[in-house]
Motif scaffolding. Sequence first.
Motif, PDB file in Angstrom:
ATOM      1  N   THR A 245      79.270  39.259 -25.637  1.00  0.00           N
ATOM      2  CA  THR A 245      78.377  40.423 -25.595  1.00  0.00           C
ATOM      3  C   THR A 245      77.066  40.147 -26.314  1.00  0.00           C
ATOM      4  O   THR A 245      75.980  40.459 -25.802  1.00  0.00           O
ATOM      5  CB  THR A 245      79.071  41.647 -26.221  1.00  0.00           C
ATOM      6  OG1 THR A 245      80.292  41.883 -25.509  1.00  0.00           O
ATOM      7  CG2 THR A 245      78.205  42.873 -26.152  1.00  0.00           C
ATOM      8  N   THR A 246      77.161  39.551 -27.484  1.00  0.00           N
ATOM      9  CA  THR A 246      75.948  39.274 -28.260  1.00  0.00           C
ATOM     10  C   THR A 246      75.042  38.277 -27.537  1.00  0.00           C
ATOM     11  O   THR A 246      73.840  38.502 -27.403  1.00  0.00           O
ATOM     12  CB  THR A 246      76.322  38.745 -29.658  1.00  0.00           C
ATOM     13  OG1 THR A 246      77.203  39.676 -30.280  1.00  0.00           O
ATOM     14  CG2 THR A 246      75.097  38.558 -30.526  1.00  0.00           C
TER      15      THR A 246
ATOM     16  N   CYS B 172      78.217  32.668 -34.458  1.00  0.00           N
ATOM     17  CA  CYS B 172      77.816  33.485 -35.608  1.00  0.00           C
ATOM     18  C   CYS B 172      77.632  34.960 -35.261  1.00  0.00           C
ATOM     19  O   CYS B 172      77.050  35.709 -36.046  1.00  0.00           O
ATOM     20  CB  CYS B 172      76.542  32.919 -36.233  1.00  0.00           C
ATOM     21  SG  CYS B 172      75.108  33.011 -35.161  1.00  0.00           S
ATOM     22  N   ALA B 173      78.158  35.408 -34.126  1.00  0.00           N
ATOM     23  CA  ALA B 173      77.946  36.789 -33.672  1.00  0.00           C
ATOM     24  C   ALA B 173      78.359  37.847 -34.694  1.00  0.00           C
ATOM     25  O   ALA B 173      77.597  38.790 -34.930  1.00  0.00           O
ATOM     26  CB  ALA B 173      78.651  37.018 -32.344  1.00  0.00           C
ATOM     27  N   PRO B 174      79.545  37.766 -35.335  1.00  0.00           N
ATOM     28  CA  PRO B 174      79.885  38.807 -36.310  1.00  0.00           C
ATOM     29  C   PRO B 174      78.876  38.890 -37.456  1.00  0.00           C
ATOM     30  O   PRO B 174      78.508  39.984 -37.887  1.00  0.00           O
ATOM     31  CB  PRO B 174      81.266  38.404 -36.807  1.00  0.00           C
ATOM     32  CG  PRO B 174      81.853  37.637 -35.679  1.00  0.00           C
ATOM     33  CD  PRO B 174      80.691  36.886 -35.082  1.00  0.00           C
ATOM     34  N   ALA B 175      78.397  37.752 -37.924  1.00  0.00           N
ATOM     35  CA  ALA B 175      77.418  37.749 -39.012  1.00  0.00           C
ATOM     36  C   ALA B 175      76.074  38.309 -38.547  1.00  0.00           C
ATOM     37  O   ALA B 175      75.425  39.057 -39.275  1.00  0.00           O
ATOM     38  CB  ALA B 175      77.239  36.341 -39.560  1.00  0.00           C
TER      39      ALA B 175
ATOM     40  N   LEU C  47      75.582  40.494 -36.108  1.00  0.00           N
ATOM     41  CA  LEU C  47      75.719  41.940 -35.919  1.00  0.00           C
ATOM     42  C   LEU C  47      75.797  42.678 -37.252  1.00  0.00           C
ATOM     43  O   LEU C  47      75.246  43.773 -37.391  1.00  0.00           O
ATOM     44  CB  LEU C  47      76.940  42.246 -35.057  1.00  0.00           C
ATOM     45  CG  LEU C  47      76.832  41.759 -33.611  1.00  0.00           C
ATOM     46  CD1 LEU C  47      78.126  42.012 -32.871  1.00  0.00           C
ATOM     47  CD2 LEU C  47      75.664  42.395 -32.907  1.00  0.00           C
ATOM     48  N   ALA C  48      76.459  42.089 -38.240  1.00  0.00           N
ATOM     49  CA  ALA C  48      76.512  42.718 -39.564  1.00  0.00           C
ATOM     50  C   ALA C  48      75.125  42.769 -40.193  1.00  0.00           C
ATOM     51  O   ALA C  48      74.743  43.767 -40.807  1.00  0.00           O
ATOM     52  CB  ALA C  48      77.472  41.953 -40.469  1.00  0.00           C
ATOM     53  N   THR C  49      74.351  41.715 -40.012  1.00  0.00           N
ATOM     54  CA  THR C  49      72.993  41.688 -40.543  1.00  0.00           C
ATOM     55  C   THR C  49      72.114  42.713 -39.843  1.00  0.00           C
ATOM     56  O   THR C  49      71.351  43.430 -40.487  1.00  0.00           O
ATOM     57  CB  THR C  49      72.382  40.281 -40.388  1.00  0.00           C
ATOM     58  OG1 THR C  49      73.219  39.345 -41.075  1.00  0.00           O
ATOM     59  CG2 THR C  49      70.987  40.213 -40.960  1.00  0.00           C
TER      60      THR C  49
ATOM     61  N   VAL D 153      68.147  50.091 -37.338  1.00  0.00           N
ATOM     62  CA  VAL D 153      69.261  49.831 -36.423  1.00  0.00           C
ATOM     63  C   VAL D 153      70.462  50.680 -36.815  1.00  0.00           C
ATOM     64  O   VAL D 153      71.122  51.284 -35.966  1.00  0.00           O
ATOM     65  CB  VAL D 153      69.623  48.324 -36.413  1.00  0.00           C
ATOM     66  CG1 VAL D 153      70.855  48.065 -35.567  1.00  0.00           C
ATOM     67  CG2 VAL D 153      68.450  47.498 -35.915  1.00  0.00           C
ATOM     68  N   ALA D 154      70.747  50.753 -38.115  1.00  0.00           N
ATOM     69  CA  ALA D 154      71.881  51.547 -38.579  1.00  0.00           C
ATOM     70  C   ALA D 154      71.709  53.017 -38.213  1.00  0.00           C
ATOM     71  O   ALA D 154      72.658  53.680 -37.787  1.00  0.00           O
ATOM     72  CB  ALA D 154      72.049  51.389 -40.084  1.00  0.00           C
TER      73      ALA D 154
END
Length: 130
Positions: free
Chosen positions: A69-70, A92-95, A97-99, A106-107
Amino acid sequence: MTWWQFGVLGAGGGLSVELLAVFRGCAQWQAARRTSTGRRRAKPPPLRQYLDLAAHTCLAVLRAAIGATTALLFGASGQISGAYAAVALGVCAPAVLATLGAVPQVASLVAGTPAQAESSLETAGPGSGQ
């Protein structure tokens, strides 16, 4: 590259992370099967002591989905253009997306609330010196 190629390469990057976790567990299992002198133990530990197949399977599916997806979104929007970038983004997608989730704009977009910066500009109004 087409959109689906970004997705496939991103999924491959996500899967590679879980494959490395399985590799690490297998290497630990291999070391536990040997004595300090290098001989095989009389009763080596079972592999299931070092690998949780249900958890690894679940994480592999999730990492592949997140990576695909990313990479697909970044590729379709033109932010990445090559195969290497798609795989790296999948890894590194989870990192990533967390960033991105830590960025206030964005949040607030994800949460559906106005951003802190927007609300302070609205209350200050034009010509208030802020």
